[in-house]
Enzyme design. Structure first.
Site, mmCIF file in Angstrom:
data_model
loop_
_atom_site.group_PDB
_atom_site.id
_atom_site.type_symbol
_atom_site.label_atom_id
_atom_site.label_comp_id
_atom_site.label_asym_id
_atom_site.label_seq_id
_atom_site.Cartn_x
_atom_site.Cartn_y
_atom_site.Cartn_z
ATOM 1 N N ASP A 71 0.876 -1.178 0.000
ATOM 2 C CA ASP A 71 0.000 0.000 0.000
ATOM 3 C C ASP A 71 0.912 1.226 0.000
ATOM 4 O OD1 ASP A 71 -1.570 2.188 0.712
ATOM 5 O OD2 ASP A 71 -2.877 1.002 2.001
ATOM 6 N N ASN A 98 1.589 5.734 -10.637
ATOM 7 C CA ASN A 98 0.273 5.639 -11.289
ATOM 8 C C ASN A 98 -0.883 5.454 -10.305
ATOM 9 O OD1 ASN A 98 -1.666 4.803 -13.605
ATOM 10 N ND2 ASN A 98 -1.642 3.021 -12.242
ATOM 11 N N TYR A 162 -9.502 16.214 -5.988
ATOM 12 C CA TYR A 162 -8.784 15.324 -6.906
ATOM 13 C C TYR A 162 -8.018 16.157 -7.939
ATOM 14 C CZ TYR A 162 -8.142 12.015 -10.783
ATOM 15 O OH TYR A 162 -7.610 11.258 -11.798
ATOM 16 N N ALA A 164 -7.125 19.260 -7.817
ATOM 17 C CA ALA A 164 -6.075 20.076 -7.198
ATOM 18 C C ALA A 164 -4.849 19.237 -6.852
ATOM 19 C CB ALA A 164 -6.632 20.753 -5.947
ATOM 20 N N LYS A 166 -3.851 16.567 -8.347
ATOM 21 C CA LYS A 166 -3.158 16.217 -9.592
ATOM 22 C C LYS A 166 -2.441 17.434 -10.179
ATOM 23 C CE LYS A 166 -4.258 11.807 -10.185
ATOM 24 N NZ LYS A 166 -3.293 10.731 -10.404
ATOM 25 N N ILE A 195 -10.601 7.931 -19.676
ATOM 26 C CA ILE A 195 -10.065 6.623 -20.070
ATOM 27 C C ILE A 195 -10.967 5.533 -19.481
ATOM 28 C CG2 ILE A 195 -8.027 5.115 -20.035
ATOM 29 C CD1 ILE A 195 -7.506 7.840 -21.424
HETATM 30 P P1 NAD Z 1 -7.886 2.230 -11.473
HETATM 31 O O1 NAD Z 1 -8.750 2.449 -10.287
HETATM 32 O O2 NAD Z 1 -8.162 1.081 -12.352
HETATM 33 O O3 NAD Z 1 -6.347 2.166 -11.074
HETATM 34 C C1 NAD Z 1 -5.804 2.721 -9.902
HETATM 35 C C2 NAD Z 1 -5.027 1.627 -9.220
HETATM 36 O O4 NAD Z 1 -4.347 2.178 -8.102
HETATM 37 C C3 NAD Z 1 -5.966 0.519 -8.697
HETATM 38 O O5 NAD Z 1 -5.479 -0.740 -9.109
HETATM 39 C C4 NAD Z 1 -5.884 0.689 -7.190
HETATM 40 O O6 NAD Z 1 -6.058 -0.520 -6.485
HETATM 41 C C5 NAD Z 1 -4.468 1.241 -7.045
HETATM 42 N N1 NAD Z 1 -4.287 1.918 -5.768
HETATM 43 C C6 NAD Z 1 -5.100 2.827 -5.192
HETATM 44 N N2 NAD Z 1 -4.638 3.172 -4.000
HETATM 45 C C7 NAD Z 1 -3.483 2.463 -3.802
HETATM 46 C C8 NAD Z 1 -2.559 2.371 -2.751
HETATM 47 N N3 NAD Z 1 -2.729 3.082 -1.629
HETATM 48 N N4 NAD Z 1 -1.495 1.560 -2.892
HETATM 49 C C9 NAD Z 1 -1.329 0.818 -4.000
HETATM 50 N N5 NAD Z 1 -2.177 0.850 -5.045
HETATM 51 C C10 NAD Z 1 -3.258 1.662 -4.937
HETATM 52 O O7 NAD Z 1 -7.958 3.579 -12.316
HETATM 53 P P2 NAD Z 1 -7.071 4.151 -13.509
HETATM 54 O O8 NAD Z 1 -7.984 4.994 -14.280
HETATM 55 O O9 NAD Z 1 -6.282 3.100 -14.192
HETATM 56 O O10 NAD Z 1 -6.098 5.125 -12.701
HETATM 57 C C11 NAD Z 1 -4.697 5.140 -12.841
HETATM 58 C C12 NAD Z 1 -4.213 6.564 -12.725
HETATM 59 O O11 NAD Z 1 -4.713 7.327 -13.828
HETATM 60 C C13 NAD Z 1 -4.699 7.282 -11.456
HETATM 61 O O12 NAD Z 1 -3.642 8.031 -10.903
HETATM 62 C C14 NAD Z 1 -5.787 8.193 -11.980
HETATM 63 O O13 NAD Z 1 -5.958 9.328 -11.190
HETATM 64 C C15 NAD Z 1 -5.251 8.519 -13.361
HETATM 65 N N6 NAD Z 1 -6.248 8.995 -14.321
HETATM 66 C C16 NAD Z 1 -7.277 8.201 -14.745
HETATM 67 C C17 NAD Z 1 -8.206 8.692 -15.646
HETATM 68 C C18 NAD Z 1 -9.356 7.882 -16.185
HETATM 69 O O14 NAD Z 1 -10.254 8.442 -16.867
HETATM 70 N N7 NAD Z 1 -9.431 6.596 -15.936
HETATM 71 C C19 NAD Z 1 -8.082 10.014 -16.119
HETATM 72 C C20 NAD Z 1 -7.043 10.773 -15.663
HETATM 73 C C21 NAD Z 1 -6.120 10.276 -14.773
#
Ligand code: NAD
Length: 261
Positions: A71, A98, A162, A164, A166, A195
């Site tokens: 974590d 990520n 969120y 802010a 980022k 995404i």
């Molecule tokens: P997602 O929820 O599938 O992936 C996020 C992952 O981070 C998950 O597997 C979750 O279990 C893991 N995670 C969360 N807290 C954690 C912790 N404390 N320790 C370890 N792992 C942890 O979503 P995603 O869309 O693939 O997100 C990935 C990144 O992309 C994120 O930073 C998100 O903010 C960013 N993002 C996503 C989008 C979108 O539209 N999906 C858009 C912009 C930015």
């Protein structure tokens, strides 16, 4: 030393070790796979809180992707991640920050705990992971790739903390690019738009809220569609590659035109 020589040297260095946090699902899972698929010599440490989802990316290339349950918000999480990579492979070349969460929130219904939880995952953890990785990245003249968001540049009504947090990651990226340049470390970010990942489900969005967010995202995406995790993973791999040796401090939108639309 010319840039060409520098790039050639980086390419010759051989196997690279990449840590991807949040690699059990979504963009992280695709990124782990994209690094492994791009180069048979790359080794990926796929980090997530639970071992079970990490079996998916690891199962696609068991010789190149190893799972590491941690974590990133726990007190010893960042150090455990870096220690795990070094114990397994002896080096670290690329850190992909990520892991992220995007729970719904707007002014009027935030709690202290809620705000702190978003920032702990999306801002504090990347800082402490970068810090834990610094000696190894200095040795490898490595790369940090932060995963930000297009709404960091625009704001997100109904998810302001969120956005802010980022935006702060974008600022970290630019600051570290200059701060770490003397060590030969590059720091870059990708800013995804909408995404197709389970992030809304993970945040506990109701079907109605998920539909409303999708409508808002589509209205604000000139290319008129939701992106795929692989499209973001591609950009991360390119920015991290040794051939991108003169790119640092950039926050690259991967968003179908959302920030310019
Ligand atoms: P997602 O929820 O599938 O992936 C996020 C992952 O981070 C998950 O597997 C979750 O279990 C893991 N995670 C969360 N807290 C954690 C912790 N404390 N320790 C370890 N792992 C942890 O979503 P995603 O869309 O693939 O997100 C990935 C990144 O992309 C994120 O930073 C998100 O903010 C960013 N993002 C996503 C989008 C979108 O539209 N999906 C858009 C912009 C930015």
């Amino acid at each position: 030393m010319s840039e060409t020589t520098r790039t050639d040297e980086a390419v010759r260095r051989g196997p690279r070790v990449v840590v991807v946090t949040g690699a059990g699902t979504g963009i992280g899972q695709e990124t782990a796979w994209a690094f492994a698929a791009q180069d048979p010599d790359v080794r990926v440490v796929a980090v997530g809180r639970r071992a079970e989802p990490l079996a998916r990316p690891a199962g696609r290339a068991p010789d190149r992707i190893v799972p590491l349950a941690a974590d990133v918000t726990s007190p010893d999480g960042p150090e455990a991640v870096v220690r795990g990579a070094l114990e397994r492979f002896g080096r670290l070349d690329v850190l992909v920050n990520n892991a992220g969460i995007a729970p719904h929130g707007q002014l009027g219904d935030y709690t202290r705990e809620g705000v702190e939880a978003v920032l702990a995952t999306n801002l504090t953890a990347p800082v402490l992971l970068g810090q834990a990785a610094l000696p190894a990245l200095t040795e490898s003249r490595g790369v940090i790739v932060n995963v930000s968001t297009a709404v960091g540049q625009r704001g997100w009504p109904t998810n302001s903390v969120y956005a802010a947090g980022k935006a702060a990651v974008d600022t970290l990226t630019r600051s570290w690019a200059v701060e770490l340049a003397p060590r030969g470390i590059r720091v870059v970010a990708v800013a995804p738009g909408a995404i197709a990942t389970p992030i809304g489900r993970h945040a506990g969005f109701s079907p109605e809220r998920q539909a409303a967010v999708r409508r808002w995202q589509l209205e604000n995406t000139p290319l008129g569609r939701i992106g795929e995790p692989a499209e973001v993973a591609w950009a991360i791999v390119q920015l991290a590659s040794p051939q991108a040796s003169f790119v640092t401090g950039v926050v690259l939108p991967v968003d179908g035109g959302a920030v310019v639309g």
